[in-house]
Design a protein around this motif. Structure first.
Motif, PDB file in Angstrom:
ATOM      1  N   MET A   2       0.824  -1.203   0.000  1.00 32.27           N
ATOM      2  CA  MET A   2       0.000   0.000   0.000  1.00 32.27           C
ATOM      3  C   MET A   2       0.863   1.260   0.000  1.00 32.27           C
ATOM      4  SD  MET A   2      -1.382   0.457   3.908  1.00 32.27           S
ATOM      5  CE  MET A   2      -2.345  -0.999   3.835  1.00 32.27           C
ATOM      6  N   ASP A   3       0.331   2.324  -0.584  1.00 31.85           N
ATOM      7  CA  ASP A   3       1.023   3.598  -0.600  1.00 31.85           C
ATOM      8  C   ASP A   3       1.034   4.199   0.796  1.00 31.85           C
ATOM      9  OD1 ASP A   3       1.459   3.536  -3.343  1.00 31.85           O
ATOM     10  OD2 ASP A   3      -0.497   4.429  -3.764  1.00 31.85           O
ATOM     11  N   CYS A   4       2.066   4.947   1.087  1.00 25.13           N
ATOM     12  CA  CYS A   4       2.174   5.625   2.374  1.00 25.13           C
ATOM     13  C   CYS A   4       1.280   6.865   2.344  1.00 25.13           C
ATOM     14  CB  CYS A   4       3.626   6.004   2.626  1.00 25.13           C
ATOM     15  SG  CYS A   4       3.883   6.798   4.204  1.00 25.13           S
ATOM     16  N   LYS A   5       0.296   6.907   3.243  1.00 26.04           N
ATOM     17  CA  LYS A   5      -0.647   8.014   3.289  1.00 26.04           C
ATOM     18  C   LYS A   5      -0.555   8.837   4.562  1.00 26.04           C
ATOM     19  CE  LYS A   5      -4.056   5.605   0.494  1.00 26.04           C
ATOM     20  NZ  LYS A   5      -5.396   5.039   0.435  1.00 26.04           N
ATOM     21  N   LEU A   6       0.284   8.417   5.511  1.00 32.96           N
ATOM     22  CA  LEU A   6       0.305   9.041   6.830  1.00 32.96           C
ATOM     23  C   LEU A   6       1.713   9.447   7.239  1.00 32.96           C
ATOM     24  CD1 LEU A   6      -1.233   9.689   9.509  1.00 32.96           C
ATOM     25  CD2 LEU A   6      -0.742   7.328  10.210  1.00 32.96           C
ATOM     26  N   THR A   7       1.829  10.653   7.771  1.00 36.17           N
ATOM     27  CA  THR A   7       3.073  11.124   8.368  1.00 36.17           C
ATOM     28  C   THR A   7       2.809  11.425   9.831  1.00 36.17           C
ATOM     29  OG1 THR A   7       3.865  12.116   6.305  1.00 36.17           O
ATOM     30  CG2 THR A   7       4.857  12.927   8.340  1.00 36.17           C
ATOM     31  N   ILE A   8       3.672  10.909  10.688  1.00 37.10           N
ATOM     32  CA  ILE A   8       3.620  11.190  12.113  1.00 37.10           C
ATOM     33  C   ILE A   8       4.650  12.279  12.386  1.00 37.10           C
ATOM     34  CG2 ILE A   8       3.841  10.252  14.443  1.00 37.10           C
ATOM     35  CD1 ILE A   8       1.669   8.902  12.653  1.00 37.10           C
ATOM     36  N   ILE A   9       4.210  13.371  12.979  1.00 35.23           N
ATOM     37  CA  ILE A   9       5.096  14.487  13.295  1.00 35.23           C
ATOM     38  C   ILE A   9       5.243  14.545  14.810  1.00 35.23           C
ATOM     39  CG2 ILE A   9       5.429  16.994  13.147  1.00 35.23           C
ATOM     40  CD1 ILE A   9       3.449  16.789  10.643  1.00 35.23           C
ATOM     41  N   ILE A  10       6.482  14.350  15.261  1.00 35.07           N
ATOM     42  CA  ILE A  10       6.772  14.368  16.694  1.00 35.07           C
ATOM     43  C   ILE A  10       7.772  15.475  16.952  1.00 35.07           C
ATOM     44  CG2 ILE A  10       7.658  13.077  18.670  1.00 35.07           C
ATOM     45  CD1 ILE A  10       6.966  10.490  17.124  1.00 35.07           C
ATOM     46  N   THR A  11       7.342  16.472  17.703  1.00 38.81           N
ATOM     47  CA  THR A  11       8.239  17.555  18.098  1.00 38.81           C
ATOM     48  C   THR A  11       8.582  17.354  19.570  1.00 38.81           C
ATOM     49  OG1 THR A  11       6.404  19.024  18.660  1.00 38.81           O
ATOM     50  CG2 THR A  11       7.248  19.144  16.420  1.00 38.81           C
ATOM     51  N   PHE A  12       9.811  17.687  19.921  1.00 40.75           N
ATOM     52  CA  PHE A  12      10.209  17.471  21.313  1.00 40.75           C
ATOM     53  C   PHE A  12      11.370  18.367  21.719  1.00 40.75           C
ATOM     54  CE2 PHE A  12      12.844  14.677  18.797  1.00 40.75           C
ATOM     55  CZ  PHE A  12      14.092  14.732  19.416  1.00 40.75           C
ATOM     56  N   LYS A  13      11.501  18.514  23.019  1.00 39.18           N
ATOM     57  CA  LYS A  13      12.644  19.177  23.632  1.00 39.18           C
ATOM     58  C   LYS A  13      12.847  18.538  24.998  1.00 39.18           C
ATOM     59  CE  LYS A  13      14.714  23.519  24.941  1.00 39.18           C
ATOM     60  NZ  LYS A  13      14.738  24.946  24.708  1.00 39.18           N
ATOM     61  N   ASN A  14      14.024  17.998  25.210  1.00 40.84           N
ATOM     62  CA  ASN A  14      14.405  17.428  26.507  1.00 40.84           C
ATOM     63  C   ASN A  14      13.487  16.306  26.969  1.00 40.84           C
ATOM     64  OD1 ASN A  14      16.485  19.312  26.542  1.00 40.84           O
ATOM     65  ND2 ASN A  14      15.308  20.780  27.731  1.00 40.84           N
ATOM     66  N   GLU A  15      13.123  15.406  26.073  1.00 39.29           N
ATOM     67  CA  GLU A  15      12.243  14.289  26.425  1.00 39.29           C
ATOM     68  C   GLU A  15      13.002  13.000  26.712  1.00 39.29           C
ATOM     69  OE1 GLU A  15       8.973  14.057  26.926  1.00 39.29           O
ATOM     70  OE2 GLU A  15       8.329  16.030  26.287  1.00 39.29           O
ATOM     71  N   GLY A  16      14.312  12.978  26.502  1.00 38.92           N
ATOM     72  CA  GLY A  16      15.107  11.799  26.816  1.00 38.92           C
ATOM     73  C   GLY A  16      14.620  10.549  26.111  1.00 38.92           C
ATOM     74  N   GLU A  17      14.616   9.450  26.824  1.00 39.81           N
ATOM     75  CA  GLU A  17      14.254   8.133  26.291  1.00 39.81           C
ATOM     76  C   GLU A  17      12.802   8.052  25.834  1.00 39.81           C
ATOM     77  OE1 GLU A  17      15.323   4.317  25.129  1.00 39.81           O
ATOM     78  OE2 GLU A  17      16.640   5.875  25.916  1.00 39.81           O
ATOM     79  N   GLU A  18      11.971   9.000  26.247  1.00 44.47           N
ATOM     80  CA  GLU A  18      10.547   8.981  25.882  1.00 44.47           C
ATOM     81  C   GLU A  18      10.337   9.001  24.368  1.00 44.47           C
ATOM     82  OE1 GLU A  18       7.777   8.540  27.805  1.00 44.47           O
ATOM     83  OE2 GLU A  18       9.287   8.072  29.305  1.00 44.47           O
ATOM     84  N   VAL A  19      11.204   9.686  23.647  1.00 44.45           N
ATOM     85  CA  VAL A  19      11.058   9.762  22.182  1.00 44.45           C
ATOM     86  C   VAL A  19      11.190   8.362  21.584  1.00 44.45           C
ATOM     87  CG1 VAL A  19      11.846  10.863  20.059  1.00 44.45           C
ATOM     88  CG2 VAL A  19      12.065  12.076  22.235  1.00 44.45           C
ATOM     89  N   PHE A  20      12.216   7.627  21.989  1.00 47.08           N
ATOM     90  CA  PHE A  20      12.404   6.261  21.497  1.00 47.08           C
ATOM     91  C   PHE A  20      11.229   5.368  21.892  1.00 47.08           C
ATOM     92  CE2 PHE A  20      13.787   1.901  22.247  1.00 47.08           C
ATOM     93  CZ  PHE A  20      14.144   1.546  20.963  1.00 47.08           C
ATOM     94  N   LYS A  21      10.753   5.489  23.107  1.00 50.31           N
ATOM     95  CA  LYS A  21       9.629   4.669  23.572  1.00 50.31           C
ATOM     96  C   LYS A  21       8.369   4.939  22.750  1.00 50.31           C
ATOM     97  CE  LYS A  21      11.202   4.118  28.332  1.00 50.31           C
ATOM     98  NZ  LYS A  21      10.924   4.445  29.746  1.00 50.31           N
TER      99      LYS A  21
END
Length: 105
Positions: A2-21
């Motif tokens: 299937m074609d890619c129809k979705l982009t997830i946008i994650i903005t962060f500052k000082n979130e540490g390991e939470e971004v990877f999780k």
């Protein structure tokens, strides 16, 4: 495939390991294909976020000066090339299998 129809946008500052999780949670519960745009808004907590580039199919942007969450989100929206996008914080978790397909539907 299937074609890619979705982009997830994650903005962060000082979130540490939470971004990877968050990324791990999204991957574990998704059934489709999507892109991720990660925007590091000049984190200054000494955490090495650069390794996240290897964890995503998409873009990793690292601001040299803090622009704030609203400007960072707008930047992500403007860079998105898919039909749909979803704005997430860096401490979110996917709880439903197939969350990505449900959003598109």
């Amino acid at each position: 495939m299937m074609d890619c129809k979705l982009t997830i946008i994650i903005t962060f500052k000082n979130e540490g390991e939470e971004v990877f999780k968050t990324i791990k949670s999204l991957k574990e519960k998704s059934l489709g294909k999507y892109k991720i745009i990660l925007i590091n808004d000049n984190s200054d907590d000494s955490f090495n976020y650069d390794y996240l580039q290897e964890e995503i199919d998409g873009l990793y942007i690292k601001h040299k000066i803090s622009k704030g969450p609203a400007v960072s989100r707008q930047e992500g929206i403007e860079l998105s090339v898919t039909k749909y996008f979803l704005l997430l914080d860096a401490h979110m978790r996917a709880e439903t299998i197939g969350w990505d397909l449900k959003i598109i539907d």
